[in-house]
Design a protein around this motif. Structure first.
Motif, short mmCIF file in Angstrom:
data_model
loop_
_atom_site.label_atom_id
_atom_site.label_comp_id
_atom_site.label_asym_id
_atom_site.label_seq_id
_atom_site.Cartn_x
_atom_site.Cartn_y
_atom_site.Cartn_z
N GLY A 360 0.74 -1.26 0.02
CA GLY A 360 -0.06 0.05 -0.05
C GLY A 360 0.82 1.30 -0.04
N LEU A 361 1.86 1.27 1.05
CA LEU A 361 2.88 2.47 0.87
C LEU A 361 3.60 2.56 -0.32
CD1 LEU A 361 4.20 1.88 4.34
CD2 LEU A 361 2.57 3.64 3.73
N VAL A 362 4.10 1.45 -0.92
CA VAL A 362 4.73 1.76 -2.42
C VAL A 362 3.89 2.09 -3.34
CG1 VAL A 362 5.81 0.02 -4.19
CG2 VAL A 362 6.34 -0.25 -1.67
N LEU A 363 2.64 1.66 -3.67
CA LEU A 363 1.72 1.91 -4.77
C LEU A 363 1.18 3.53 -4.25
CD1 LEU A 363 -1.00 -1.11 -4.85
CD2 LEU A 363 1.09 -0.37 -6.46
N SER A 364 1.32 3.69 -3.01
CA SER A 364 0.72 5.15 -2.73
C SER A 364 1.88 6.17 -3.37
CB SER A 364 0.54 5.36 -1.29
OG SER A 364 0.56 6.77 -1.04
N ARG A 369 4.01 10.10 -7.39
CA ARG A 369 4.90 10.27 -8.41
C ARG A 369 4.38 10.58 -9.71
NH1 ARG A 369 9.47 6.01 -10.46
NH2 ARG A 369 7.90 5.49 -11.94
N GLU A 370 3.48 9.46 -10.09
CA GLU A 370 2.69 9.70 -11.59
C GLU A 370 1.44 10.63 -11.37
OE1 GLU A 370 4.12 8.20 -14.17
OE2 GLU A 370 5.58 7.22 -12.85
N LYS A 371 1.51 11.39 -10.16
CA LYS A 371 0.39 12.38 -10.02
C LYS A 371 -1.15 11.63 -10.18
CE LYS A 371 3.27 16.41 -10.96
NZ LYS A 371 4.32 15.68 -10.99
N GLN A 412 -12.34 5.56 -1.78
CA GLN A 412 -11.39 6.16 -2.71
C GLN A 412 -10.03 5.35 -2.77
OE1 GLN A 412 -10.96 10.50 -2.66
NE2 GLN A 412 -8.55 10.01 -2.56
N ALA A 413 -9.56 4.81 -1.82
CA ALA A 413 -8.69 3.90 -1.68
C ALA A 413 -8.53 2.88 -2.89
CB ALA A 413 -8.20 3.29 -0.46
N PRO A 414 -9.27 1.89 -2.87
CA PRO A 414 -9.21 1.04 -3.89
C PRO A 414 -9.36 1.46 -5.36
CG PRO A 414 -11.31 0.79 -2.93
CD PRO A 414 -10.46 1.66 -2.16
N VAL A 415 -9.94 2.49 -5.56
CA VAL A 415 -10.18 3.21 -6.87
C VAL A 415 -8.58 3.93 -7.33
CG1 VAL A 415 -11.13 4.89 -8.38
CG2 VAL A 415 -12.44 3.83 -6.74
N PHE A 416 -8.07 4.50 -6.29
CA PHE A 416 -6.71 4.91 -6.36
C PHE A 416 -5.67 3.79 -6.84
CE2 PHE A 416 -2.47 5.79 -4.59
CZ PHE A 416 -2.13 7.25 -5.13
N VAL A 421 -2.19 0.63 -10.45
CA VAL A 421 -1.73 -0.61 -10.94
C VAL A 421 -1.93 -0.38 -12.55
CG1 VAL A 421 -2.56 -2.93 -11.47
CG2 VAL A 421 -2.37 -2.08 -9.07
N ASP A 422 -2.70 0.43 -13.02
CA ASP A 422 -2.76 0.33 -14.54
C ASP A 422 -1.71 1.40 -14.93
OD1 ASP A 422 -5.28 -0.79 -14.95
OD2 ASP A 422 -6.53 1.08 -14.48
N VAL A 423 -1.25 2.38 -14.38
CA VAL A 423 0.00 3.13 -14.63
C VAL A 423 1.06 2.12 -14.71
CG1 VAL A 423 1.37 4.72 -14.01
CG2 VAL A 423 -0.85 5.29 -13.77
N LEU A 424 1.31 1.22 -13.78
CA LEU A 424 2.49 0.37 -13.64
C LEU A 424 2.48 -0.59 -14.61
CD1 LEU A 424 2.59 -0.25 -9.83
CD2 LEU A 424 4.22 1.35 -11.22
N LEU A 425 1.33 -1.03 -15.05
CA LEU A 425 1.25 -2.02 -16.11
C LEU A 425 1.84 -1.38 -17.52
CD1 LEU A 425 -2.23 -4.01 -15.36
CD2 LEU A 425 0.08 -4.70 -15.01
#
Length: 449
Positions: A360-364, A369-371, A412-416, A421-425
């Motif tokens: 969770g902290l890593v994804l946050s 970073r990716e705004k 909001q958290a799961p949507v974020f 995840v989409d950005v990282l993929l």
């Protein structure tokens, strides 16, 4: 405001924050000056109420409001000045013995602020991560099978001629009473229940013993509950069922054609096939997404190792453990039934909690970073989806989440997370791999995170 760090241990921080009585007095004076122009008190013209009289009437209540506001503002400011981000809502400790003197303006406001900070870590490169996206091609046979299932659900049945024996595929209307050691057990009885022979919806051996029965027949059948039966008090036990047959009905013709499709509101059978295929593809796509996300999270988890805020881990563990206990209670199971102990289970689920917090902290941080932002429309969709889970209570659900900022943040958290995840993929190498449906829907060995 005076801030003194009183303790630092790992991620834990404790501060002493002091706001002088003179600062509070200035705020109270400004508060009363504003109130002076609005207060309507008998015996005084509007705007002419002496400030001393207002202080006598409202001084303590006004100061209580000021203190609450000041604590909120100064605690936030203290973290900002220290460039720290609290992992959870900081804990505030204010001496009850001093409260009366503070409200009277005779003592400085001094309180302790304790919290854990979000750990600092560097984001690792992701361009070296490569994962496989499992995909399944929808076969025509699967579409036909799904159509047959739909048709079976609406199939008509016609009573067989008098004296006809029940055959595999027939629908029987029966009453039954289940017993263990000669005594009826809870949930083991029904009156005029519909039993579809050959569909395997009952205990193994139950439906088979009904074949050949006729209307009016009474029979006692013997079965044994499976060892893994969900109701543990019945698992593995032999039982008898007193059966009485009231109707034997044969299945009507199953005809998958345009006319049947039109009864379901479709223009043609081909149009229905297209819809069914899209539904299967959507279901497969959801599972593919979960498999891909799991691989991505596994890869990320292997890249990071840093100290975690104990409060976040404990909160996550308590949520997981509460769900585990509720599910085991509902199923009537114990840890021994799962070939483990409570101590080992706790240790295993704590590791899962730690993984979830770390990821969770890593994804946050990637999201920052990716705004990545969750817009109002996306949040509204999440709220609507949540409300749909409570039919008839939609308005109450909407009101609850609109009143509670923390609850809204939980939506909001799961949507974020999914957006990150989409950005990282899009930043890693993803290759498609054709698999069977069984492979796609095979459970992962470890609990998903």
């Amino acid at each position: 405001m005076q801030v003194t760090e009183t303790s630092t241990e790992g991620l834990k921080r404790e501060l002493k924050i002091v706001i002088t009585a003179s600062e509070l007095a200035e705020k109270l004076d400004a508060y009363l000056e504003d109130l002076k122009g609005r207060a309507q008190i008998r015996g005084f013209r509007p705007g002419k109420v002496p400030k001393a009289h207002l202080k006598k009437l409202y001084g303590k209540s006004a100061m209580a409001e000021i203190v609450n506001t000041v604590i909120g503002e100064t605690s936030n400011k203290a973290l900002e000045e220290r460039s720290e981000k609290a992992a959870m809502q900081p804990q505030i400790k204010l001496s009850d013995e001093d409260a009366e003197k503070i409200l009277s303006g005779d003592l400085d406001l001094a309180y302790d602020l304790s919290y854990e900070i979000v750990p600092e870590f560097e984001l690792a490169p992701v361009d070296g991560i490569a994962i496989e996206r499992p995909v399944v091609e929808v076969a025509d046979s699967e579409v036909e099978e799904r159509l047959t299932q739909i048709a079976e659900g609406a199939r008509s049945y016609v009573a067989r001629e008098e004296g006809a024996a029940a055959q595999n595929g027939d629908r029987l209307t029966i009453s039954y009473l289940g017993k263990i050691d000669g005594e009826p057990f809870e949930g083991g009885a029904d009156d005029r229940a519909a039993i579809f022979l050959g569909q395997g919806r009952f205990i193994p051996g139950f439906e088979e013993q009904l074949i050949g029965l006729k209307v009016g027949d009474k029979k006692v059948i013997e079965v044994t509950f499976p060892e893994d039966y969900q109701a543990k008090h019945l698992a593995g036990k032999p039982a008898t069922f007193d059966i009485e047959v009231f109707e034997v009905a044969a299945p009507g013709e199953l005809k998958l054609d345009d006319d049947w499709a039109k009864t379901l509101g479709m223009d043609s059978l081909d149009a229905l096939k297209d819809i069914v295929k899209q539904q299967i593809e959507s279901q497969n796509g959801g599972q593919t997404r979960q498999k891909v996300k799991r691989q991505l999270l596994d890869a990320l988890d292997a890249q990071y190792s840093f100290e975690l805020p104990a409060t976040l881990v404990e909160q996550e563990f308590n949520a997981i453990w509460g769900q585990v206990e509720a599910e085991m209670k509902a199923a009537g199971k114990t840890f021994e039934d799962e070939d483990t102990t409570e101590e080992k289970a706790r240790a295993d689920y704590r590791k899962i909690a730690e993984r979830r917090v770390r990821l969770g902290l890593v994804l946050s941080k990637f999201g920052e970073r990716e705004k990545v932002q969750v817009n109002e429309q996306e949040l509204q969709r999440a709220l609507i989806e949540r409300a749909r889970q409570f039919p008839g209570q939609e308005k109450a659900v909407f009101d609850f989440y609109r009143r509670d900022a923390n609850a809204l943040a939980s939506l909001q958290a799961p949507v974020f997370e999914e957006k990150v995840v989409d950005v990282l993929l899009g930043l890693i190498k993803v290759t498609d791999k054709t698999v069977t449906k069984e492979e796609l829907f095979k459970d992962d060995e470890e609990p998903a995170v």
